[in-house]
Write an enzyme that holds these catalytic residues in place. Structure first.
Site, PDB file in Angstrom:
ATOM      1  N   ASP A 246      -7.948  -5.234  -0.204  1.00  0.00           N
ATOM      2  CA  ASP A 246      -8.457  -6.071  -1.290  1.00  0.00           C
ATOM      3  C   ASP A 246      -8.097  -7.540  -1.144  1.00  0.00           C
ATOM      4  O   ASP A 246      -8.557  -8.361  -1.925  1.00  0.00           O
ATOM      5  CB  ASP A 246      -7.918  -5.553  -2.638  1.00  0.00           C
ATOM      6  CG  ASP A 246      -8.542  -4.233  -3.024  1.00  0.00           C
ATOM      7  OD1 ASP A 246      -9.752  -4.082  -2.770  1.00  0.00           O
ATOM      8  OD2 ASP A 246      -7.833  -3.360  -3.548  1.00  0.00           O
TER       9      ASP A 246
ATOM     10  N   HIS B 120       0.849  -1.189   0.000  1.00  0.00           N
ATOM     11  CA  HIS B 120       0.000   0.000   0.000  1.00  0.00           C
ATOM     12  C   HIS B 120       0.881   1.234   0.000  1.00  0.00           C
ATOM     13  O   HIS B 120       1.925   1.239   0.646  1.00  0.00           O
ATOM     14  CB  HIS B 120      -0.924   0.017   1.230  1.00  0.00           C
ATOM     15  CG  HIS B 120      -2.086   0.926   1.048  1.00  0.00           C
ATOM     16  ND1 HIS B 120      -2.016   2.271   1.306  1.00  0.00           N
ATOM     17  CD2 HIS B 120      -3.334   0.689   0.581  1.00  0.00           C
ATOM     18  CE1 HIS B 120      -3.179   2.821   1.022  1.00  0.00           C
ATOM     19  NE2 HIS B 120      -3.997   1.886   0.575  1.00  0.00           N
TER      20      HIS B 120
HETATM   21  N1  CMC Z   1       4.123  -7.677  -4.880  1.00  0.00           N
HETATM   22  C1  CMC Z   1       5.475  -7.680  -5.052  1.00  0.00           C
HETATM   23  N2  CMC Z   1       6.244  -6.599  -4.937  1.00  0.00           N
HETATM   24  C2  CMC Z   1       5.645  -5.450  -4.659  1.00  0.00           C
HETATM   25  C3  CMC Z   1       4.253  -5.346  -4.480  1.00  0.00           C
HETATM   26  C4  CMC Z   1       3.491  -6.526  -4.591  1.00  0.00           C
HETATM   27  N3  CMC Z   1       2.168  -6.492  -4.420  1.00  0.00           N
HETATM   28  N4  CMC Z   1       3.924  -4.060  -4.211  1.00  0.00           N
HETATM   29  C5  CMC Z   1       5.069  -3.368  -4.226  1.00  0.00           C
HETATM   30  N5  CMC Z   1       6.115  -4.206  -4.493  1.00  0.00           N
HETATM   31  C6  CMC Z   1       7.535  -3.843  -4.545  1.00  0.00           C
HETATM   32  C7  CMC Z   1       7.869  -3.075  -5.804  1.00  0.00           C
HETATM   33  O1  CMC Z   1       8.259  -3.945  -6.853  1.00  0.00           O
HETATM   34  C8  CMC Z   1       8.987  -2.192  -5.319  1.00  0.00           C
HETATM   35  O2  CMC Z   1      10.150  -2.993  -5.222  1.00  0.00           O
HETATM   36  P1  CMC Z   1      11.616  -2.366  -5.483  1.00  0.00           P
HETATM   37  O3  CMC Z   1      11.819  -1.388  -4.367  1.00  0.00           O
HETATM   38  O4  CMC Z   1      12.533  -3.520  -5.438  1.00  0.00           O
HETATM   39  O5  CMC Z   1      11.531  -1.701  -6.819  1.00  0.00           O
HETATM   40  C9  CMC Z   1       8.567  -1.827  -3.901  1.00  0.00           C
HETATM   41  O6  CMC Z   1       7.771  -2.938  -3.462  1.00  0.00           O
HETATM   42  C10 CMC Z   1       7.773  -0.538  -3.792  1.00  0.00           C
HETATM   43  O7  CMC Z   1       6.700  -0.605  -4.723  1.00  0.00           O
HETATM   44  P2  CMC Z   1       6.016   0.662  -5.381  1.00  0.00           P
HETATM   45  O8  CMC Z   1       5.292   0.244  -6.601  1.00  0.00           O
HETATM   46  O9  CMC Z   1       7.030   1.777  -5.511  1.00  0.00           O
HETATM   47  O10 CMC Z   1       5.012   1.084  -4.227  1.00  0.00           O
HETATM   48  P3  CMC Z   1       3.799   2.075  -4.380  1.00  0.00           P
HETATM   49  O11 CMC Z   1       3.598   2.686  -3.072  1.00  0.00           O
HETATM   50  O12 CMC Z   1       4.009   2.968  -5.549  1.00  0.00           O
HETATM   51  O13 CMC Z   1       2.583   1.101  -4.787  1.00  0.00           O
HETATM   52  C11 CMC Z   1       0.774  -0.386  -4.636  1.00  0.00           C
HETATM   53  C12 CMC Z   1       1.602   0.701  -3.920  1.00  0.00           C
HETATM   54  C13 CMC Z   1      -0.461  -0.696  -3.820  1.00  0.00           C
HETATM   55  C14 CMC Z   1       0.325   0.136  -6.008  1.00  0.00           C
HETATM   56  C15 CMC Z   1       1.645  -1.660  -4.799  1.00  0.00           C
HETATM   57  O14 CMC Z   1       2.033  -2.152  -3.531  1.00  0.00           O
HETATM   58  C16 CMC Z   1       0.967  -2.745  -5.602  1.00  0.00           C
HETATM   59  O15 CMC Z   1       1.078  -2.749  -6.841  1.00  0.00           O
HETATM   60  N6  CMC Z   1       0.223  -3.710  -4.941  1.00  0.00           N
HETATM   61  C17 CMC Z   1      -0.528  -4.714  -5.657  1.00  0.00           C
HETATM   62  C18 CMC Z   1      -1.842  -4.138  -6.131  1.00  0.00           C
HETATM   63  C19 CMC Z   1      -2.827  -3.945  -4.995  1.00  0.00           C
HETATM   64  O16 CMC Z   1      -3.022  -4.827  -4.167  1.00  0.00           O
HETATM   65  N7  CMC Z   1      -3.483  -2.792  -4.997  1.00  0.00           N
HETATM   66  C20 CMC Z   1      -4.514  -2.465  -4.008  1.00  0.00           C
HETATM   67  C21 CMC Z   1      -4.113  -1.359  -3.088  1.00  0.00           C
HETATM   68  S1  CMC Z   1      -5.212  -1.187  -1.680  1.00  0.00           S
HETATM   69  C22 CMC Z   1      -6.717  -0.717  -2.386  1.00  0.00           C
HETATM   70  C23 CMC Z   1      -6.728   0.692  -2.803  1.00  0.00           C
HETATM   71  O17 CMC Z   1      -7.088   1.526  -1.964  1.00  0.00           O
HETATM   72  O18 CMC Z   1      -6.398   0.987  -3.946  1.00  0.00           O
END
Ligand code: CMC
Length: 429
Positions: free
Chosen positions: A364, A307
């Site tokens: 989710d 998140h």
């Molecule tokens: N599985 C594997 N690796 C992950 C995941 C995941 N679900 N989420 C983040 N990472 C890794 C990402 O690859 C990155 O790694 P590195 O530092 O080595 O490059 C690191 O963690 C940080 O990720 P980010 O994409 O920079 O983080 P963010 O804050 O921009 O993204 C997120 C947050 C929710 C989009 C992301 O965690 C994600 O894609 N999760 C899966 C989709 C999901 O479950 N979304 C629902 C969110 S809750 C409902 C809502 O309110 O939207």
């Protein structure tokens, strides 16, 4: 004395005021930055950018705190109804009995769809994704209620539009489902509560009334409340941005539905269930999928994990997990996908990759298992999220409208393209 922050650019120092929230959150007000210095800030994904001040929802991602209008989510999810929560978010205070009853009655009055709107469902291809239809139908409400499109609506007009949206989103969802099954639409009933009426429109048929089960109503109530607002997330920011151009509430919220659809946001709930099914089909080896998610050369992510804001735990996922167990126990459901979900959570909690990046189950992760148990098809999970998020979108749109300082949203950029060059006619390229 008012707190200030100094920024030094090319040896010259500039003072910027600090805005302090009621929970002591601090933000540097850089409204005058460009005018005074010609610099802008760059913040990919807006992780450090406050786009507004807001009195609706407070969350502290480190401590796992979420409060609607000051009330802890744990207490609201336990003690409130979805309609009461919607009132709280939109109007700012818990309703008195007569206020709540008036608010509920306004939903009853607006539950039906216009007959022309009903006939337009048949023009949508069967098997089309319900989020596309939901967004289109919400936007098209603007065609049926032109009297509610004033760029500066009165309180009364905002109330009416909110009631239309909160009530009709259920009917649109249920009719979308019926259309997908090629079944007759089941009209709303005025004697049923908000959630019971939704279940009735979804699952009753011409031949058979759906028996409303309090256990299911209660599980759905919690889930909708937990989704009701989450401050400046992608879809809510979209609603505010679109609304900042003075676009009407129907159009702004229709755009919010589209933003929610993405799998990194609300669309994750559908993807979680598909992922759990895939793991199940593949024999249940969660480690294989964890390794894939950790592989830097693979863009695969474990859906329902991570998140932007919550970095220790998502308080909503803890409540939903509890509700999932309660529902499954009470209904005697055994779903292998729940076991896979539990195994996945347990393994990631011990895995350095996930621990280091603070990736925990989010809202989710477990919600889809509840929807599945209730009988809601997988491609409608994100629509359920949209029903839940409706009060939040409305509350933010209204708050923005009521703020006399609101301005049209218009970010800047740093241009990185070609510098000036002469145009080359086509036969000389
Ligand atoms: N599985 C594997 N690796 C992950 C995941 C995941 N679900 N989420 C983040 N990472 C890794 C990402 O690859 C990155 O790694 P590195 O530092 O080595 O490059 C690191 O963690 C940080 O990720 P980010 O994409 O920079 O983080 P963010 O804050 O921009 O993204 C997120 C947050 C929710 C989009 C992301 O965690 C994600 O894609 N999760 C899966 C989709 C999901 O479950 N979304 C629902 C969110 S809750 C409902 C809502 O309110 O939207």
């Amino acid at each position: 004395m008012d707190e200030k922050v100094q920024i030094v650019i090319d040896g010259k120092s500039y003072d910027f005021p600090v805005i302090i929230g009621t929970e002591n959150e601090k933000g540097i007000d850089i409204t005058k930055l460009r005018g005074e210095t010609s610099y802008i800030t760059v913040d990919n994904g807006f992780g450090n950018t406050g786009s507004c001040t807001s009195a609706i929802t407070y969350l502290d991602g480190e401590k796992g705190i979420l409060r609607y209008r000051g009330y802890p989510i744990e207490q609201i999810a336990e003690q409130s109804s979805f309609v009461e929560t919607a009132y709280l978010l939109i109007e700012g205070e818990l309703p008195k009995k007569d206020e709540l009853s008036q608010f509920s009655q306004s939903f009853t009055a607006h539950a039906d769809l216009h007959k022309d709107m009903i006939s337009s469902f048949s023009g949508y291809p069967q098997g089309g994704h319900p989020m596309g239809l939901l967004s289109a139908m919400i936007c098209s409400l603007s065609g049926y209620y032109p009297e509610l499109l004033a760029p500066e609506p009165s309180q009364e007009e905002m109330k009416k539009t909110a009631a239309q949206l909160l009530s009709k989103v259920r009917t649109i969802t249920a009719y979308t489902y019926k259309q997908s099954l090629n079944q007759d639409f089941v009209p709303p009933r005025s004697d049923l509560s908000y959630i019971a009426n939704f279940l009735h429109m979804m699952f009753s048929t011409k031949e058979k009334e759906f028996p409303i089960d309090d256990i299911i109503v209660s599980a759905l109530r919690s889930i909708l409340i937990l989704h009701a607002d989450h401050e400046q997330n992608c879809s809510t920011s979209t609603v505010r941005l679109v609304g900042s151009s003075w676009a009407n509430m129907f159009a702004s919220i229709s755009a919010g539905v589209c933003a929610l659809w993405g799998p990194l946001h609300g669309g994750a709930n559908q993807k979680v269930l598909e992922m759990l099914e895939e793991i199940h089909q593949a024999g249940g080896d969660v480690q294989k999928f964890i390794d894939k998610a950790k592989d830097p050369d693979d863009s695969y992510r474990l859906m329902g994990f991570g998140h932007r804001v919550y970095k220790n735990f998502d308080p909503r996922s803890i409540i939903i997990k509890k509700r999932t167990h309660e529902l499954f126990d009470k209904l005697g459901i055994h779903d292998p996908l729940l076991e896979i979900a539990l195994k996945l959570e347990e393994a990631t909690l011990k895995d350095e990759y996930f621990v280091k990046r603070k990736l925990y189950p989010n809202v989710d992760f477990y919600s889809g298992l509840i929807y599945k148990a209730i009988g809601i098809p997988t491609d409608m999970f994100t629509v359920m999220f949209a029903i839940g998020r409706m009060p939040g979108w409305i509350a933010h749109w209204k708050e923005m409208k009521e703020n006399p300082k609101s301005k049209i949203g218009r970010p800047r950029q740093i241009y990185t393209g070609a510098t000036e060059r002469p145009f080359v006619p086509i036969d000389q390229r």
